[in-house]
Design an enzyme around this catalytic site. Structure first.
Site, mmCIF file in Angstrom:
data_model
loop_
_atom_site.group_PDB
_atom_site.id
_atom_site.type_symbol
_atom_site.label_atom_id
_atom_site.label_comp_id
_atom_site.label_asym_id
_atom_site.label_seq_id
_atom_site.Cartn_x
_atom_site.Cartn_y
_atom_site.Cartn_z
ATOM 1 C CE LYS A 44 -3.253 -2.723 2.942
ATOM 2 N NZ LYS A 44 -2.643 -3.188 3.384
ATOM 3 N N GLY A 45 2.128 1.357 -0.240
ATOM 4 C CA GLY A 45 2.687 2.296 0.581
ATOM 5 C C GLY A 45 3.008 3.001 -0.971
ATOM 6 C CD GLU A 99 7.968 -0.049 -3.148
ATOM 7 O OE1 GLU A 99 7.061 -0.372 -2.691
ATOM 8 O OE2 GLU A 99 9.186 -1.891 -2.338
ATOM 9 C CG ASP A 100 7.143 2.049 0.056
ATOM 10 O OD1 ASP A 100 8.204 1.390 -0.255
ATOM 11 O OD2 ASP A 100 6.427 1.617 1.361
ATOM 12 C CG ASP A 103 15.112 -1.614 3.411
ATOM 13 O OD1 ASP A 103 16.553 -0.537 4.062
ATOM 14 O OD2 ASP A 103 14.388 -2.260 4.597
ATOM 15 C CE LYS A 131 15.714 2.859 5.787
ATOM 16 N NZ LYS A 131 14.557 1.473 6.633
ATOM 17 C CG PHE A 152 11.815 1.690 10.313
ATOM 18 C CD1 PHE A 152 11.484 0.248 9.913
ATOM 19 C CD2 PHE A 152 10.224 2.137 10.908
ATOM 20 C CE1 PHE A 152 10.318 -0.368 9.356
ATOM 21 C CE2 PHE A 152 9.241 1.505 10.035
ATOM 22 C CZ PHE A 152 9.101 0.215 9.606
ATOM 23 C CG ASP A 159 3.602 0.231 7.518
ATOM 24 O OD1 ASP A 159 4.465 -0.629 6.708
ATOM 25 O OD2 ASP A 159 2.679 -1.070 8.246
ATOM 26 N NE ARG A 165 0.028 1.149 4.944
ATOM 27 C CZ ARG A 165 0.932 0.411 4.552
ATOM 28 N NH1 ARG A 165 2.002 0.602 3.767
ATOM 29 N NH2 ARG A 165 0.812 -0.794 4.793
#
Ligand code: IMP
Length: 179
Positions: A44-45, A99-100, A103, A131, A152, A159, A165
């Protein structure tokens, strides 16, 4: 500022400005190729970022969503599972994955491989955040909003246990929230 947030890393204003820049760059790149991408948001990001970004892409694009991974607490998991697939065939289609955050890179590497296996012509990636220090898979986004430190982060789609969010900025939570 939300009471659980320790600090704001990226303001709403900065995000909108960066989406304008990314939108212009994406428009120019795909105009040069004379094709419009299908934007694929990972649920959902990616939702707030995709919603802002598409306003600044000045061509007739379409978008769809996929739901793949599960992300438990603050540790990224390796295996992904398709929870919601795309609505239509992507054979010969140029995809721009939205994408959010990148990572470890595992999610995007898996999704990209899956979409190419399904016959996508090409798969490019646009991510709000990156990141780089956390990467374990050799993958990078073609378009990045902002690089963030190895912390983080939450907000603007990201989230912690499905919360935060909806915050209109990217921030870091107070330490006691993780205890
Ligand atoms: P990767 O497969 O390790 O690259 O993880 C990608 C996914 O993990 C992202 O789409 C996020 O949902 C989640 N994630 C990674 N880092 C963070 C973070 O700092 N905050 C919130 N979610 C994160």
């Amino acid at each position: 500022m939300h009471k659980d947030v320790k600090k704001i890393l990226i303001s709403e204003e900065e995000i909108v400005k960066r989406c304008e820049e990314l939108g212009r760059q994406i428009t120019a790149d795909y105009e040069a190729k004379q094709e419009a991408p299908l934007l694929v948001g990972l649920l959902k990001g990616s939702v707030p970022f995709l919603a802002e970004l598409i306003k600044h892409i000045d061509m007739d694009i379409m978008f769809d969503f996929m739901d793949v991974s599960s992300y438990e607490g603050t540790q990224s998991v390796g295996n992904i599972r398709v929870i919601k697939d795309l609505d239509s065939s992507i054979n010969g289609v140029s995809i721009l994955l939205v994408e959010d955050i990148v990572d470890t890179g595992r999610t995007l590497a898996e999704v990209k491989r899956m979409l190419l296996n399904k016959g996508a012509k090409e798969v490019k990636i646009v991510s709000l955040l990156d990141k780089p220090q956390r990467r374990v898979v050799d993958i990078s986004a073609d378009y990045v909003g902002f690089a963030v430190p190895n912390e983080f982060v939450i907000g603007y789609g990201l989230d912690f246990d499905q919360k935060y969010r909806n915050l209109p900025y990217v921030g870091v939570l107070k330490d006691e929230l993780y205890e």
